[in-house]
Design an enzyme around this catalytic site. Structure first.
Site, short mmCIF file in Angstrom:
data_model
loop_
_atom_site.label_atom_id
_atom_site.label_comp_id
_atom_site.label_asym_id
_atom_site.label_seq_id
_atom_site.Cartn_x
_atom_site.Cartn_y
_atom_site.Cartn_z
N SER A 522 0.85 -1.18 0.00
CA SER A 522 0.00 0.00 0.00
C SER A 522 0.89 1.25 0.00
O SER A 522 1.69 1.42 -0.92
CB SER A 522 -0.95 -0.04 1.20
OG SER A 522 -1.98 0.91 1.05
N HIS A 636 -7.59 -5.42 -1.29
CA HIS A 636 -6.45 -4.75 -0.67
C HIS A 636 -6.01 -5.46 0.61
O HIS A 636 -4.91 -5.24 1.10
CB HIS A 636 -6.82 -3.30 -0.36
CG HIS A 636 -5.64 -2.39 -0.16
ND1 HIS A 636 -4.71 -2.15 -1.13
CD2 HIS A 636 -5.23 -1.66 0.93
CE1 HIS A 636 -3.78 -1.31 -0.68
NE2 HIS A 636 -4.08 -1.01 0.56
#
Length: 671
Positions: A522, A636
């Site tokens: 990320s 994610h």
């Protein structure tokens, strides 16, 4: 003869377990909690467990595959929980002494966050409803329709948690425990989140963004809803984001956690606020306490979003207990109404949940540390005495060597104090040189700390030293520190990380400066991309769920347009040059470091087009070895709550990549 211990493996993930969501019974004698594991088919399994605090052994309460969120009825006779045993997550009830569970709700899209009313007759819950859907629509009646076209009318139409939500909104309702009759509480194009019931059962405190246009106004306000219907009361002024409202026992005050800021949504430090109903106003009681309220510790065993108890009031209404994050640790703190703070359950560890029984002055805390994925401890608030209630990985870890992280403090070139950890390799030998991997956390507004991290222990088991640190932008070091990276991505945060590497190389003589790797996910993936574009010091990099281009991220991420406005302080129509200036893809010409790119195909937070851009550009340029691994169906949350087999594969790809460039190349060099 003592058996020699081995290092941890990627496949050990399948055997690891952890406990979560502890809930003490109203009489304080019995504990309900969730035990989380991966079954033989490599699928997640969660079931409920009961344990009397005066007993040695727990007893399983349910055997469902995904049973979570246990909550005691006020009289202690029943436990509600959320289970997907009917297909969608629904509310189920079971007698506290066991027996067959009874399904209470049958909502078409499932339910979440059920909370009992004080009299035990009702349960409030939330459910996603699309336009035209009602709480009367039942699970199993929906028809599968392959839409030929979908008209999108708002910007917040997808979510990494929920996928493409389009016009769906989270609505609230009350269900009667005996009859199953459901009464809606909310409607409209807004998302609502449950807080708590007033002690007399007449009101519900909730949070919601009910702005005229929620796409542009991101504040989350606190509202009171009459439980029997009527006019709502708004308690806050649409200048902040608030969550977890909880009532004092006398009903005269309401506490909630959040922040007020005109510019900061993600980087504003969370504080405790109290609304006084007699005065008709609210104040921040921790305005002078420069600490993040809530658990901001990042690991890879649990996803963010563990049930948060919020502020748990004392019976006298003079204070409350909360979790807060400070310098890599999260503990339980007692905070008085006049702002006096005491750390009552402390230590070098990560407390990620707790349940209080004030009469007995007992807390049961869910705790992780570098050697514990997550277990439960009973703590006496008067004497601080602790009793461990679970040891879910005792047998597995008995034969595994888990190195002890060494804490380090150092100073940035501009004088800012920095903090991190060094993990030595398994089987460490004095005088020997080892390759080192710099790990960079996501967020960026989170923090590394004293919690269990499977990936770090795996790298150590493979013979790597692991350096992890909290650069500017991390929580745990005050609000100025957490906001310091906003508008400066790739600036001082990058320099902080490089300072950490320099410090490690200078102070740990076992680090081989010629065999350095870098990895992150990320924001950590963004920074990995940035680092290899800025320096060739690292011999290999692994970038995971990353960002490479802020211009395109703005329009494709589920949070892109408002996250970019705050964090990069730019947008495509007024200052696109600044967005490009902070984009790692701008630096691709400089990249010579071998780079492994990994990404989930259903990642809506950092969409896979970011990885595709980086891969194709590097491949086309042809200067650096590059490999691209796509994970079908992964969001994610790939590394924390993704498909267990994909999590293991991801770890194997990571260690194989570093082995290829930090170990194999060194052997060739020696030969």
């Amino acid at each position: 003869m003592t058996q020699e211990k081995r290092g941890i493996t990627a496949e050990d993930l399948y055997q690891m377990r952890y406990a979560s969501d502890p809930q003490l019974s109203p009489d304080g004698k019995t504990l309900a909690y969730v035990e989380n594991q991966i079954d033989e088919s490599h699928a997640y399994q969660n079931h409920l467990v009961l344990r009397r605090l005066d007993a040695d052994e727990p007893q399983p309460l349910t055997a469902g595959s995904r049973d979570t969120f246990p909550r005691w009825s006020p009289d202690g006779s029943k436990i509600s929980f959320v289970s997907n045993r009917s297909g969608k997550p629904q509310i189920w009830l079971i007698e506290a002494n066991g027996g067959e569970a009874r399904q209470l709700t049958h909502c078409k899209n499932g339910v979440s966050n059920p909370i009992w009313s004080p009299d035990g007759n009702y349960i409030v819950f939330s459910s996603l409803l699309d336009e035209g859907e009602t709480f009367a629509d039942q699970e199993g009646t929906e028809e599968k329709v392959n839409a030929k076209a979908i008209h999108v009318g708002r910007m917040k139409y997808k979510s990494d948690d929920l996928g493409f939500i389009y016009e769906k909104n989270k609505q609230l309702a009350i269900v009667h425990v005996e009859t199953g009759e459901v009464t809606p509480l909310s409607d409209g194009p807004y998302n609502h989140t449950i807080g708590s019931w007033s002690p007399d059962g007449k009101w519900l405190a909730i949070t919601a963004n009910r702005a005229e246009d929620p796409d542009f106004q991101h504040s989350i306000d606190v509202f009171l809803i009459p439980s029997e219907g009527g006019e709502w009361k708004k308690l806050t002024n649409s200048k902040g984001t608030f969550a977890y409202p909880t009532w004092s026992h006398d009903g005269k005050k309401l506490a909630y956690i959040g922040s007020e800021s005109d510019t900061q949504l993600y980087a504003a430090q969370k504080r405790i606020w109290v609304y006084d109903f007699e005065k008709g106003d609210y104040t921040c009681i921790t305005a002078d306490w420069d600490v993040q309220v809530g658990d901001s510790t990042i690991g890879d065993m649990r996803s963010p979003g563990h049930p948060n108890p919020g502020a748990v009031w004392t019976a006298d209404g003079r204070g409350m207990y909360v979790i807060a994050s400070e310098r890599g640790n999260s503990g339980i703190y007692h905070v008085t109404l006049d702002g006096q703070v005491t750390n009552v359950v402390a230590g070098n560890r990560n407390i990620y949940g707790f349940s209080l029984h004030e009469k007995d002055q007992t807390v049961v805390a869910a705790i992780s540390d570098p050697f514990t994925p997550g277990d439960l401890y009973q703590v006496g608030l008067k004497d601080g005495e602790e009793k461990r209630l679970t040891a879910l990985n005792k047998e597995l870890f008995a034969g595994i060597e888990l190195p002890v992280p060494e804490e380090m403090e150092f100073v940035a070139k501009d004088g800012w104090k920095l903090h991190g950890w060094m993990l030595k390799p398994v089987g460490f030998e004095e005088g020997k040189k080892y390759p080192m991997v710099l790990q960079i956390h996501g967020g960026p507004h989170s923090m590394y700390g004293n919690t269990f991290f499977h990936e770090f222990q795996l790298l150590a088991a493979k013979g790597y030293a692991v350096l992890y640190t909290n650069p500017r932008g991390s929580f745990g070091y005050g609000e100025r520190f957490v906001q310091a990276c906003c508008g400066d991505y790739g600036g001082n945060d990058y320099r902080d990380l490089m300072t950490a590497v320099e410090y490690a190389c200078d102070h740990f003589d076992f680090v081989d400066e010629d065999r350095l790797g870098v990895a992150g996910g990320s924001y950590g993936g963004f920074m990995t991309n940035w680092i290899v574009g800025k320096t060739n010091r690292f011999k290999a990099g692994v970038t995971d769920r990353s960002i490479c281009n802020w211009v395109s991220f703005y329009g494709v991420s589920d949070i892109g347009y408002y996250f970019t406005a705050e964090e990069i302080q730019a947008n495509p129509f007024t200052n696109p040059e600044k967005m490009w200036q902070h984009s790692p893809i701008r630096l691709v010409e400089n990249i010579e470091t071998p780079l492994l790119i990994m990404h989930g195909e259903h990642d809506y937070r950092c969409p896979i087009e970011q990885a595709e851009q980086l891969y194709v550009t590097l491949k086309h340029q042809g200067k650096a070895p590059v490999s691209f691994v796509r994970f079908p169906g992964a969001s994610h949350e790939l590394s924390r709550s993704g498909d267990p087999r994909q999590r293991v594969l991801r770890l194997q790809y990571t260690t194989d990549w570093f082995d290829s460039y930090l170990v194999a190349h060194q052997k060739e060099k020696v030969e």
